[in-house]
Scaffold this motif. Structure first.
Motif, PDB file in Angstrom:
ATOM      1  N   LEU A 272       0.158  53.335 108.382  1.00 52.82           N
ATOM      2  CA  LEU A 272      -0.256  51.829 108.439  1.00 52.82           C
ATOM      3  C   LEU A 272       1.057  50.935 108.241  1.00 52.82           C
ATOM      4  CD1 LEU A 272      -3.500  51.525 106.315  1.00 52.82           C
ATOM      5  CD2 LEU A 272      -3.185  50.953 108.670  1.00 52.82           C
ATOM      6  N   LYS A 273       2.198  51.381 107.712  1.00 53.14           N
ATOM      7  CA  LYS A 273       3.183  50.599 107.633  1.00 53.14           C
ATOM      8  C   LYS A 273       4.158  50.733 108.975  1.00 53.14           C
ATOM      9  CE  LYS A 273       5.401  49.253 104.403  1.00 53.14           C
ATOM     10  NZ  LYS A 273       5.991  49.577 103.147  1.00 53.14           N
ATOM     11  N   LYS A 274       3.745  51.538 109.797  1.00 55.70           N
ATOM     12  CA  LYS A 274       4.374  51.547 110.983  1.00 55.70           C
ATOM     13  C   LYS A 274       3.632  50.389 111.928  1.00 55.70           C
ATOM     14  CE  LYS A 274       5.293  56.692 110.754  1.00 55.70           C
ATOM     15  NZ  LYS A 274       4.820  57.968 111.451  1.00 55.70           N
ATOM     16  N   GLY A 275       2.378  49.882 111.628  1.00 58.97           N
ATOM     17  CA  GLY A 275       1.645  48.982 112.414  1.00 58.97           C
ATOM     18  C   GLY A 275       1.938  47.671 111.864  1.00 58.97           C
ATOM     19  N   GLU A 276       0.515  46.896 112.169  1.00 58.25           N
ATOM     20  CA  GLU A 276       0.376  45.605 111.944  1.00 58.25           C
ATOM     21  C   GLU A 276      -0.985  45.274 111.147  1.00 58.25           C
ATOM     22  OE1 GLU A 276       0.839  43.940 115.955  1.00 58.25           O
ATOM     23  OE2 GLU A 276       3.145  44.090 115.663  1.00 58.25           O
ATOM     24  N   ASN A 277      -1.740  46.207 110.781  1.00 59.11           N
ATOM     25  CA  ASN A 277      -2.841  45.938 110.434  1.00 59.11           C
ATOM     26  C   ASN A 277      -2.872  45.819 108.885  1.00 59.11           C
ATOM     27  OD1 ASN A 277      -5.685  45.996 109.591  1.00 59.11           O
ATOM     28  ND2 ASN A 277      -6.411  47.528 110.992  1.00 59.11           N
ATOM     29  N   THR A 278      -2.701  44.733 108.324  1.00 55.16           N
ATOM     30  CA  THR A 278      -2.497  44.368 106.750  1.00 55.16           C
ATOM     31  C   THR A 278      -3.749  44.347 106.198  1.00 55.16           C
ATOM     32  OG1 THR A 278      -2.499  42.086 107.466  1.00 55.16           O
ATOM     33  CG2 THR A 278      -0.241  42.969 107.347  1.00 55.16           C
ATOM     34  N   GLN A 279      -4.836  44.031 106.760  1.00 59.97           N
ATOM     35  CA  GLN A 279      -6.166  44.172 105.990  1.00 59.97           C
ATOM     36  C   GLN A 279      -6.388  45.541 105.498  1.00 59.97           C
ATOM     37  OE1 GLN A 279      -8.223  41.934 104.872  1.00 59.97           O
ATOM     38  NE2 GLN A 279      -9.370  43.348 104.165  1.00 59.97           N
ATOM     39  N   LEU A 280      -6.369  46.550 106.470  1.00 61.13           N
ATOM     40  CA  LEU A 280      -6.789  47.978 106.399  1.00 61.13           C
ATOM     41  C   LEU A 280      -5.513  48.581 105.433  1.00 61.13           C
ATOM     42  CD1 LEU A 280      -8.436  50.230 107.060  1.00 61.13           C
ATOM     43  CD2 LEU A 280      -7.204  50.798 109.257  1.00 61.13           C
ATOM     44  N   PHE A 281      -4.209  48.046 105.363  1.00 61.51           N
ATOM     45  CA  PHE A 281      -3.310  48.337 104.645  1.00 61.51           C
ATOM     46  C   PHE A 281      -3.604  48.042 103.014  1.00 61.51           C
ATOM     47  CE2 PHE A 281       0.450  47.106 102.150  1.00 61.51           C
ATOM     48  CZ  PHE A 281       1.243  48.728 102.309  1.00 61.51           C
ATOM     49  N   ARG A 282      -4.220  46.830 102.881  1.00 59.13           N
ATOM     50  CA  ARG A 282      -4.540  46.627 101.612  1.00 59.13           C
ATOM     51  C   ARG A 282      -5.703  47.516 101.026  1.00 59.13           C
ATOM     52  NH1 ARG A 282      -3.850  41.333 104.087  1.00 59.13           N
ATOM     53  NH2 ARG A 282      -1.930  40.166 103.187  1.00 59.13           N
ATOM     54  N   GLU A 283      -6.760  47.680 101.907  1.00 59.01           N
ATOM     55  CA  GLU A 283      -7.969  48.726 101.645  1.00 59.01           C
ATOM     56  C   GLU A 283      -7.504  50.009 101.080  1.00 59.01           C
ATOM     57  OE1 GLU A 283     -10.881  48.700 104.702  1.00 59.01           O
ATOM     58  OE2 GLU A 283     -10.958  46.470 104.787  1.00 59.01           O
ATOM     59  N   VAL A 284      -6.229  50.389 101.806  1.00 62.08           N
ATOM     60  CA  VAL A 284      -5.841  51.922 101.509  1.00 62.08           C
ATOM     61  C   VAL A 284      -5.215  51.878 100.171  1.00 62.08           C
ATOM     62  CG1 VAL A 284      -4.306  53.649 102.347  1.00 62.08           C
ATOM     63  CG2 VAL A 284      -5.758  52.692 103.785  1.00 62.08           C
ATOM     64  N   VAL A 285      -4.243  51.003  99.927  1.00 63.90           N
ATOM     65  CA  VAL A 285      -3.657  50.699  98.625  1.00 63.90           C
ATOM     66  C   VAL A 285      -4.716  50.644  97.484  1.00 63.90           C
ATOM     67  CG1 VAL A 285      -2.334  48.993  97.341  1.00 63.90           C
ATOM     68  CG2 VAL A 285      -1.546  49.595  99.703  1.00 63.90           C
ATOM     69  N   GLN A 286      -5.670  49.854  97.728  1.00 65.39           N
ATOM     70  CA  GLN A 286      -6.701  49.708  96.805  1.00 65.39           C
ATOM     71  C   GLN A 286      -7.568  51.137  96.455  1.00 65.39           C
ATOM     72  OE1 GLN A 286     -10.127  47.043  97.627  1.00 65.39           O
ATOM     73  NE2 GLN A 286     -10.864  47.067  95.687  1.00 65.39           N
ATOM     74  N   LYS A 287      -7.422  51.878  97.579  1.00 67.13           N
ATOM     75  CA  LYS A 287      -8.317  53.216  97.277  1.00 67.13           C
ATOM     76  C   LYS A 287      -7.165  54.205  96.377  1.00 67.13           C
ATOM     77  CE  LYS A 287     -10.918  53.356 101.491  1.00 67.13           C
ATOM     78  NZ  LYS A 287     -12.291  53.640 101.075  1.00 67.13           N
ATOM     79  N   ILE A 288      -5.850  53.963  96.800  1.00 65.14           N
ATOM     80  CA  ILE A 288      -4.813  54.893  96.404  1.00 65.14           C
ATOM     81  C   ILE A 288      -4.770  54.388  94.613  1.00 65.14           C
ATOM     82  CG2 ILE A 288      -2.276  55.049  95.742  1.00 65.14           C
ATOM     83  CD1 ILE A 288      -2.323  54.705  98.935  1.00 65.14           C
ATOM     84  N   ASP A 289      -4.960  53.256  94.360  1.00 65.72           N
ATOM     85  CA  ASP A 289      -5.129  52.744  92.853  1.00 65.72           C
ATOM     86  C   ASP A 289      -3.787  53.119  92.059  1.00 65.72           C
ATOM     87  OD1 ASP A 289      -6.418  51.429  90.805  1.00 65.72           O
ATOM     88  OD2 ASP A 289      -7.526  53.240  90.515  1.00 65.72           O
ATOM     89  N   GLY A 290      -2.665  53.082  92.433  1.00 66.77           N
ATOM     90  CA  GLY A 290      -1.736  53.643  91.732  1.00 66.77           C
ATOM     91  C   GLY A 290      -1.345  54.817  91.458  1.00 66.77           C
ATOM     92  N   ARG A 291      -2.214  56.093  91.946  1.00 68.61           N
ATOM     93  CA  ARG A 291      -2.072  57.463  91.714  1.00 68.61           C
ATOM     94  C   ARG A 291      -0.860  57.788  92.468  1.00 68.61           C
ATOM     95  NH1 ARG A 291      -8.046  59.238  93.551  1.00 68.61           N
ATOM     96  NH2 ARG A 291      -7.789  57.953  94.983  1.00 68.61           N
TER      97      ARG A 291
END
Length: 434
Positions: A89-108
């Motif tokens: 996602l960091k290679k693309g432009e979809n910031t909404q999906l990027f935020r969802e993935v970060v939320q799923k990672i939850d700092g792990r």
């Protein structure tokens, strides 16, 4: 097991050996069975996420990784899938999906895989600038009434919305290009774009519609494009649970597809049957090739064992996971039907060994098949024997003839009665309105 013609002893031994729990007890003539038992089988726990993700590109690669993370029980595989989705996602432009993935990672995954607010703000700012530029260009094209420029403007808008995850707007933009298409090639491009977005949205009715539209311009279809359309049609039939139609569409896909449709499907996903067009595909998935060979060689226990070990992998596939249980039940039922078909009577204990199940469980399966009229047989529950019930063709023919004669007699009598009623004017005439 008694056949209409006595089965050769070697065939009987092979069938019996196929169902024995330990291959050491099998007859010495079934060496191939012993080899089959020792073949490695890929299971879900051994899924190489990096190799799996490398088969795909674009948005579907990210969505498959997220799907895998959501449906996999292995925490290590979940984090690996999310890490790869984050990097992609960091290679693309979809910031909404990027935020969802970060939320799923939850700092792990540590501080390196947290919300990058600076990157998101920069991408969103560039997106707004790009959108303003596209709007001004499109307005200029509309003013000049240049059809090709307007088409390209809407197409650029579709690409822009698709890259940023606005699939509904992307679909509308791609569809609007249809009014400005001047060649068959443009129509094909519009259809493929609409199909791609429709698959991502799960709107498979649109997929079917635009596949049909594309097929109406055969002069612009090259072999790779035809293969893409057949794959899309196959996915639409699969989603509609029309499994035979889906299989036929996938069977029509030739090797010219290659990796050209990796934004939707990989060549390894075309796991259907061993026909001449699919030998190259089956070489990519040897475990599927082996289970197909076992099925058609009547080695049902080995075939079902392969299917059981593949199930965890198939449950992680974004398109087929909802259909795995149904397909597995249909495959098992087909195997039971084929096993019983050649025989007048079948020893259910022997059959239970061949399918690695209990006699009581097998009896329930057979009862269901008999109730559904898929097997013409009756069960001797006391002696545990299944007897085939062969229809008396001569008697059935006579019954059909008598039924046809009765129906003809009834029709003639009805026609004669109507003719007599009309002749003697016993029919009710409609009153005239004054």
């Amino acid at each position: 097991m008694d056949g209409e013609d006595d089965a050769p002893k070697s065939l009987m031994e092979e069938m019996y050996a196929n169902g024995i729990e330990g291959v050491d007890d099998a007859p010495s003539s079934s060496t191939s069975t012993t080899i089959r038992k020792n073949r490695p089988i890929i299971s879900g726990e051994q899924l190489d996420i990096e190799a799996y993700a490398a088969l795909y590109s674009g948005r579907t690669k990210i969505m498959r990784l997220i799907f895998l993370a959501d449906h996999c029980d292995n925490s290590g595989m979940q984090l690996e899938a999310l890490r790869m989705a984050y990097d992609e996602l960091k290679k693309g432009e979809n910031t909404q999906l990027f935020r969802e993935v970060v939320q799923k990672i939850d700092g792990r995954l540590g501080p390196n895989y947290s919300t990058d607010a600076t990157w998101c703000a920069m991408v969103d700012r560039k997106a707004d600038q790009r959108k303003d530029k596209l709007e001004s260009e499109l307005n200029a094209y509309r003013t000049n009434l240049i059809k090709e420029s307007i088409r390209m403007g809407y197409n650029d808008f579709g690409d822009f919305y698709y890259a940023h995850g606005a699939l509904g707007d992307a679909f509308k933009s791609y569809v609007r290009t249809r009014d400005y298409c001047t060649t068959s090639k443009h129509i094909i491009q519009m259809c493929l774009s609409a199909i791609l977005v429709s698959i991502e949205m799960g709107q498979f009715a649109h997929v079917t519609s635009y596949v049909s539209k594309a097929e109406q311009t055969p002069e612009a279809l090259d072999p790779p494009t035809i293969a893409k359309l057949r794959c899309a049609a196959g996915l639409a039939h699969l989603e509609a649970k029309k499994y035979k139609l889906a299989a036929r569409k996938f069977l029509e896909v030739g090797p010219e597809l290659g990796n050209s449709y990796s934004e939707v499907i990989a060549p390894q996903d075309n796991k259907v049957i061993d026909n001449i067009n699919f030998r190259n595909f089956l070489e990519l998935v040897p475990e599927v090739r082996e289970l197909i060979n076992d099925f058609y060689s009547s080695h049902y226990a080995s075939c079902l064992e392969y299917l059981g070990n593949l199930k965890s992998n198939l449950m992680l596939d974004i398109h087929i996971h909802d259909h795995v249980e149904t397909l597995y039940d249909q495959i098992r039922s087909k195997a039971l039907i084929q096993y019983t078909h050649p025989f007048v009577s079948v020893d259910m204990r022997m059959m239970a060994d061949a399918f690695k199940t209990s006699v009581a469980g097998l009896e329930k399966e057979l009862e269901s098949l008999i109730t559904d009229n898929q097997i013409q047989a009756r069960i001797d529950s006391h002696n545990k024997i299944l007897y085939a019930r062969h229809a008396d063709q001569r008697n059935a023919t006579f019954q059909r003839v008598l039924q046809t004669g009765n129906e003809f007699d009834w029709d003639v009598r009805a026609m004669l009665l109507r003719a007599n009623l009309l002749k003697h004017e016993y029919n009710l005439r409609a009153s005239r309105k004054i």
